[in-house]
Scaffold this motif. Structure first.
Motif, short mmCIF file in Angstrom:
data_model
loop_
_atom_site.label_atom_id
_atom_site.label_comp_id
_atom_site.label_asym_id
_atom_site.label_seq_id
_atom_site.Cartn_x
_atom_site.Cartn_y
_atom_site.Cartn_z
N TYR A 92 3.26 21.47 8.80
CA TYR A 92 3.66 20.08 8.56
C TYR A 92 2.66 19.40 7.64
O TYR A 92 1.59 19.95 7.35
N ALA A 93 3.02 18.23 7.17
CA ALA A 93 2.10 17.46 6.33
C ALA A 93 2.24 15.99 6.71
O ALA A 93 3.27 15.57 7.23
N GLU A 94 1.18 15.23 6.44
CA GLU A 94 1.30 13.78 6.61
C GLU A 94 1.66 13.20 5.25
O GLU A 94 1.01 13.48 4.24
N LEU A 95 2.71 12.41 5.24
CA LEU A 95 3.16 11.79 3.99
C LEU A 95 2.97 10.29 4.12
O LEU A 95 3.48 9.68 5.04
N ARG A 96 2.18 9.73 3.21
CA ARG A 96 2.00 8.27 3.22
C ARG A 96 2.79 7.69 2.06
O ARG A 96 2.61 8.11 0.92
N LEU A 97 3.67 6.76 2.39
CA LEU A 97 4.54 6.20 1.36
C LEU A 97 4.40 4.69 1.31
O LEU A 97 4.33 4.04 2.37
N PRO A 98 4.39 4.11 0.11
CA PRO A 98 4.46 2.65 0.05
C PRO A 98 5.76 2.20 0.72
O PRO A 98 6.79 2.87 0.58
N VAL A 99 5.66 1.10 1.46
CA VAL A 99 6.81 0.64 2.24
C VAL A 99 8.07 0.52 1.39
O VAL A 99 9.16 0.93 1.81
N GLY A 100 7.91 -0.04 0.21
CA GLY A 100 9.08 -0.27 -0.65
C GLY A 100 9.80 1.04 -0.95
O GLY A 100 11.03 1.11 -0.90
N ARG A 101 9.02 2.06 -1.23
CA ARG A 101 9.64 3.35 -1.57
C ARG A 101 10.32 3.96 -0.35
O ARG A 101 11.41 4.52 -0.43
N TYR A 102 9.67 3.83 0.79
CA TYR A 102 10.24 4.35 2.05
C TYR A 102 11.59 3.68 2.35
O TYR A 102 12.59 4.35 2.63
N ILE A 103 11.61 2.36 2.21
CA ILE A 103 12.85 1.63 2.50
C ILE A 103 13.94 2.01 1.50
O ILE A 103 15.09 2.23 1.87
N ALA A 104 13.55 2.14 0.26
CA ALA A 104 14.53 2.50 -0.77
C ALA A 104 15.13 3.88 -0.47
O ALA A 104 16.34 4.09 -0.57
N TYR A 105 14.27 4.81 -0.06
CA TYR A 105 14.76 6.14 0.32
C TYR A 105 15.78 6.04 1.44
O TYR A 105 16.85 6.64 1.39
N LEU A 106 15.41 5.30 2.49
CA LEU A 106 16.30 5.23 3.65
C LEU A 106 17.63 4.59 3.28
O LEU A 106 18.68 5.04 3.74
N GLN A 107 17.56 3.56 2.45
CA GLN A 107 18.82 2.90 2.06
C GLN A 107 19.71 3.86 1.31
O GLN A 107 20.90 3.96 1.56
N GLU A 108 19.08 4.62 0.43
CA GLU A 108 19.82 5.59 -0.37
C GLU A 108 20.41 6.70 0.54
O GLU A 108 21.60 7.02 0.46
N ILE A 109 19.58 7.21 1.42
CA ILE A 109 20.00 8.33 2.26
C ILE A 109 20.94 7.86 3.38
O ILE A 109 22.00 8.44 3.61
N GLY A 110 20.55 6.77 4.09
CA GLY A 110 21.32 6.27 5.23
C GLY A 110 22.72 5.86 4.83
O GLY A 110 23.70 6.16 5.51
N GLY A 111 22.80 5.21 3.68
CA GLY A 111 24.11 4.77 3.19
C GLY A 111 25.00 5.94 2.84
O GLY A 111 26.23 5.84 2.87
N GLY A 112 24.38 7.09 2.55
CA GLY A 112 25.16 8.25 2.11
C GLY A 112 25.71 9.08 3.25
O GLY A 112 26.46 10.02 3.03
N ILE A 113 25.33 8.72 4.47
CA ILE A 113 25.80 9.53 5.60
C ILE A 113 27.01 8.86 6.24
O ILE A 113 26.96 7.70 6.62
N ALA A 114 28.09 9.60 6.32
CA ALA A 114 29.32 8.98 6.86
C ALA A 114 29.49 9.38 8.31
O ALA A 114 28.97 10.40 8.74
#
Ligand SMILES: NC(=O)c1ccc[n+]([C@@H]2O[C@H](COP(=O)([O-])OP(=O)(O)OC[C@H]3O[C@@H](n4cnc5c(N)ncnc54)[C@H](O)[C@@H]3O)[C@@H](O)[C@H]2O)c1
Ligand SMILES: [Zn+2]
Length: 350
Positions: free
Chosen positions: A328-350
């Motif tokens: 495993y690895a620890e991934l540190r992400l700026p909040v903005g990027r993390y939220i953008a990822y989730l919006q992109e990914i979460g919205g894509g799941i039906a």
């Protein structure tokens, strides 16, 4: 039955794990002044078992559920311990799920500055996760597990007999933590992949429980009080999972851990940490245990993740993500990027 020793510095514990483990109760409790803590559901189902195994014990039955994991119940338990005139060499037995285990462990650590604790976990989650490792706590002012102590049990008795009465939702909850362990440990991963079509099968779960306990014991031995960062790896999937759990709330904790792992694996892949083939295999495994809903307002939920006490604050989100089989690895992400990822990914799941 397997015997697993957890060699922590503060106090070593012995875990009896597998069919027949409950037969050890007599030996472990012999000659002790006993205090048995359980909750209303477990008491209803296992009244006769309790009366048979602990005939002379003082019994304390608390209301079931996370909402009772608070200071009122903790002090109710401590009052009952006083009423029972427990002596310093008495033993508290926490027989129940993680809520009973966490509160019982904390009460045992506080009463007369510490009496021995025995965990008899009755949920799959408690067997594979919470009963081992000595984390005890109550929730307070809306913050989960914020008041607690590291206090190792003397003995843990993990008997699959209790799993027969467990509803599927609770089984899934434990399976969530088992799959998380699979993402950290190669042996568990291989067993899970080989058995991915019988994840809810009790004999399969019985077999893999001991592997999960052994893995957790190894982590706890090396980093008992979560100082080196190793124990933090057990939080894989929990940053996103916990945020979604707080925000949406309807599914079990373990289901959200799985959903969290699913999302975080997609993020790790996009960040170039995790190879596609392994990521797909992990997500296929997750898909065997949980269905993924479409999340409205996932960005809002992600913001909640910022308040996760495991993050050290600031503008970064810390994720423990799978890297490769058993790594495993620890991934540190700026909040903005993390939220953008989730919006992109979460919205894509039906
Ligand atoms: N200490 C740790 O390291 C650690 C790790 C993970 C989770 N936890 C804590 O564990 C708690 C969750 O544990 P949980 O999922 O076991 O919840 P829980 O204790 O609330 O149990 C879930 C439900 O199952 C019922 N139940 C228990 N055993 C049963 C059985 N054999 N048959 C039928 N029903 C049964 C309970 O009454 C409850 O309604 C949380 O408070 C969490 O913070 C602690
Ligand atoms: Zn968890």
């Amino acid at each position: 039955m397997q015997i697993i020793e957890v060699k922590t510095k503060s106090r070593p514990s012995t875990v009896y794990c597998g069919a027949g483990a409950a037969e050890k109760i007599g030996e472990v409790t012999r000659g002790k002044q006993l205090f048995v803590l359980t909750d209303t559901n477990v008491y209803r189902l296992y009244k006769e078992f309790i009366e048979e195994k602990f005939p002379a014990a003082a019994l304390c039955v608390v209301p079931a559920g996370e909402k009772h994991k608070n200071r009122h119940t903790l002090f109710f338990i401590l009052d009952k311990m006083l009423d029972a005139r427990l002596r310093r060499n008495a033993m508290l037995v926490a027989l129940g799920g993680g809520v009973v285990g966490d509160m019982g462990g904390l009460a045992a650590s506080l009463y007369m500055r510490g009496i021995s604790a025995v965990q008899v976990p009755t949920t799959l989650l408690a067997q594979v996760d919470s009963s081992v490792g000595g984390k005890t706590a109550i929730d307070h002012r809306g913050v989960k597990n914020v008041i607690g102590a590291f206090y190792q049990p003397q003995t843990v008795i993990c008997d699959p007999l209790f799993l027969r009465t467990l509803p599927k939702r609770e089984l899934r909850c434990g399976i969530g933590e088992i799959i998380k362990t699979g993402a950290l440990d190669k042996g568990v991963y291989e067993k899970l992949k080989a058995g991915e079509n019988r994840l809810f099968n009790l004999s399969f779960l019985e077999e893999i429980t001991a592997d999960c306990v052994r893995f957790k014991a190894g982590v706890v031995e090396k980093d008992e009080c979560e100082k080196s960062g190793l124990r933090k790896s057990l939080n894989m999937g929990h940053t996103t999972g916990h945020a979604l759990e707080l925000f949406y709330g309807r599914r079990s904790h373990g289901a959200y851990v799985l959903i969290g792992m699913y999302f975080e694996s997609l993020i790790a892949e996009r960040e170039g940490i995790l190879a596609h083939a392994y990521a797909e295999a992990l997500r296929a495994l997750i898909g065997k245990a949980v269905t993924l809903p479409h999340f409205e307002n996932i960005g809002e939920a992600a913001r909640v993740a910022l308040y996760d006490k495991k993050n050290e604050g600031g503008d970064e989100i810390s994720l423990i993500v799978p890297k490769d089989v058993g790594a495993y690895a620890e991934l540190r992400l700026p909040v903005g990027r993390y939220i953008a990822y989730l919006q992109e990914i979460g919205g894509g799941i039906a």
